[in-house]
Design a protein around this motif. Structure first.
Motif, short mmCIF file in Angstrom:
data_model
loop_
_atom_site.label_atom_id
_atom_site.label_comp_id
_atom_site.label_asym_id
_atom_site.label_seq_id
_atom_site.Cartn_x
_atom_site.Cartn_y
_atom_site.Cartn_z
N GLU A 16 23.45 51.33 31.76
CA GLU A 16 24.45 51.33 30.70
C GLU A 16 25.63 50.50 31.20
OE1 GLU A 16 26.99 54.52 28.08
OE2 GLU A 16 25.07 55.12 28.95
N VAL A 17 25.93 49.42 30.50
CA VAL A 17 26.96 48.50 30.94
C VAL A 17 28.34 49.15 30.80
CG1 VAL A 17 28.02 46.23 30.61
CG2 VAL A 17 25.55 46.52 30.27
N ARG A 18 29.04 49.22 31.92
CA ARG A 18 30.39 49.79 31.93
C ARG A 18 31.43 48.69 31.79
NH1 ARG A 18 27.67 52.67 36.71
NH2 ARG A 18 27.70 50.49 37.28
N TYR A 19 32.57 49.02 31.24
CA TYR A 19 33.65 48.06 31.03
C TYR A 19 34.03 47.36 32.33
CZ TYR A 19 38.03 46.04 29.45
OH TYR A 19 39.03 45.17 29.14
N ALA A 20 34.08 48.10 33.41
CA ALA A 20 34.48 47.55 34.71
C ALA A 20 33.51 46.49 35.22
CB ALA A 20 34.60 48.68 35.74
N GLU A 21 32.32 46.41 34.65
CA GLU A 21 31.33 45.42 35.09
C GLU A 21 31.45 44.09 34.35
OE1 GLU A 21 27.55 48.10 36.44
OE2 GLU A 21 28.03 48.11 34.29
N THR A 22 32.37 44.03 33.39
CA THR A 22 32.49 42.81 32.59
C THR A 22 33.65 41.95 33.07
OG1 THR A 22 33.87 43.90 30.92
CG2 THR A 22 31.49 43.95 30.56
N ASP A 23 33.61 40.69 32.66
CA ASP A 23 34.68 39.76 33.02
C ASP A 23 35.60 39.52 31.82
OD1 ASP A 23 33.30 38.02 31.32
OD2 ASP A 23 32.44 36.85 32.96
N GLN A 24 36.46 38.55 31.95
CA GLN A 24 37.44 38.27 30.90
C GLN A 24 36.78 37.79 29.60
OE1 GLN A 24 40.36 35.38 32.08
NE2 GLN A 24 42.00 36.54 31.10
N MET A 25 35.54 37.31 29.69
CA MET A 25 34.82 36.84 28.50
C MET A 25 34.06 37.98 27.82
SD MET A 25 33.40 33.18 29.92
CE MET A 25 32.79 33.86 31.45
N GLY A 26 34.13 39.18 28.41
CA GLY A 26 33.45 40.32 27.81
C GLY A 26 31.99 40.44 28.15
N VAL A 27 31.53 39.64 29.11
CA VAL A 27 30.12 39.72 29.53
C VAL A 27 30.06 40.25 30.97
CG1 VAL A 27 29.41 37.84 28.00
CG2 VAL A 27 30.01 37.33 30.35
N VAL A 28 28.90 40.72 31.35
CA VAL A 28 28.74 41.25 32.70
C VAL A 28 29.04 40.16 33.72
CG1 VAL A 28 27.08 42.20 34.36
CG2 VAL A 28 27.08 43.01 31.98
N TYR A 29 29.93 40.48 34.64
CA TYR A 29 30.30 39.56 35.72
C TYR A 29 29.07 39.27 36.57
CZ TYR A 29 32.70 37.82 39.88
OH TYR A 29 33.12 37.06 40.94
N HIS A 30 28.87 38.01 36.94
CA HIS A 30 27.62 37.58 37.56
C HIS A 30 27.22 38.37 38.81
CE1 HIS A 30 30.50 35.20 39.94
NE2 HIS A 30 29.55 35.18 40.86
N ALA A 31 28.16 38.77 39.63
CA ALA A 31 27.82 39.49 40.87
C ALA A 31 27.28 40.89 40.60
CB ALA A 31 29.03 39.56 41.78
N ASN A 32 27.61 41.47 39.46
CA ASN A 32 27.12 42.81 39.15
C ASN A 32 25.61 42.84 38.94
OD1 ASN A 32 29.50 44.41 39.33
ND2 ASN A 32 30.22 43.39 37.48
N TYR A 33 25.03 41.72 38.55
CA TYR A 33 23.58 41.67 38.43
C TYR A 33 22.91 41.92 39.78
CZ TYR A 33 24.17 39.75 33.73
OH TYR A 33 24.50 39.55 32.41
N LEU A 34 23.55 41.47 40.86
CA LEU A 34 23.00 41.70 42.20
C LEU A 34 22.95 43.20 42.52
CD1 LEU A 34 24.78 38.86 44.20
CD2 LEU A 34 22.57 38.79 43.04
N VAL A 35 23.97 43.93 42.09
CA VAL A 35 23.99 45.38 42.27
C VAL A 35 22.85 46.01 41.47
CG1 VAL A 35 25.33 47.50 41.91
CG2 VAL A 35 26.47 45.41 42.71
#
Length: 138
Positions: free
Chosen positions: A9-28
């Protein structure tokens, strides 16, 4: 072939300024998928670490296809793509809410002794785990 799936479940803290999941979070998320696959095969990475063995990433390849956004759910698929008794390559697909491929990736790992960082053979040190990888790859 064994393919492990894990819903995120995508959490707000995992997103960037564009509102999409920040690339490094995919590694997690890939780590969660990898750990889940290992557990499905009947093993536990934390137990291996207690025995003084680590499994560092030696290579990672990621291709971003579609965005995943806050409030959506992502599905992480993980499998053993390659295995030779020493090196394991895990394959990944992360799907977005619509079931589209958001990311494809692979990560390569070797097992090493914690105190020396010298590689060890999974085949010799963990023969049951070795057999589980062989079977999972089929």
């Amino acid at each position: 072939m064994v393919i492990s799936t894990k819903e995120i479940e995508v959490r707000y803290a995992e997103t960037d300024q564009m509102g999409v999941v920040y690339h490094a979070n995919y590694l997690v998320w890939m780590e969660l998928g990898r750990t889940g696959l290992i557990e499905e095969l009947g093993y536990n990475y934390a137990e291996m670490e207690k025995e003084g063995v680590l499994s560092p990433v030696v290579d990672i390849q990621v291709s971003y296809k579609k965005p995943v956004r806050y409030g959506q759910k992502a599905l992480v698929k993980t499998w053993v793509a390659e295995y030779n008794g020493i090196k394991v390559v895990y394959g990944y697909e992360i799907l977005n809410n619509e079931g589209e491929i958001a990311l494809t990736a692979s990560s390569s790992h070797v097992c090493v002794k914690k105190d020396t960082f010298r590689p060890i053979s999974i085949r010799k040190s963990y023969p049951e785990w070795h057999e589980a990888y062989i079977k999972a790859k089929m």
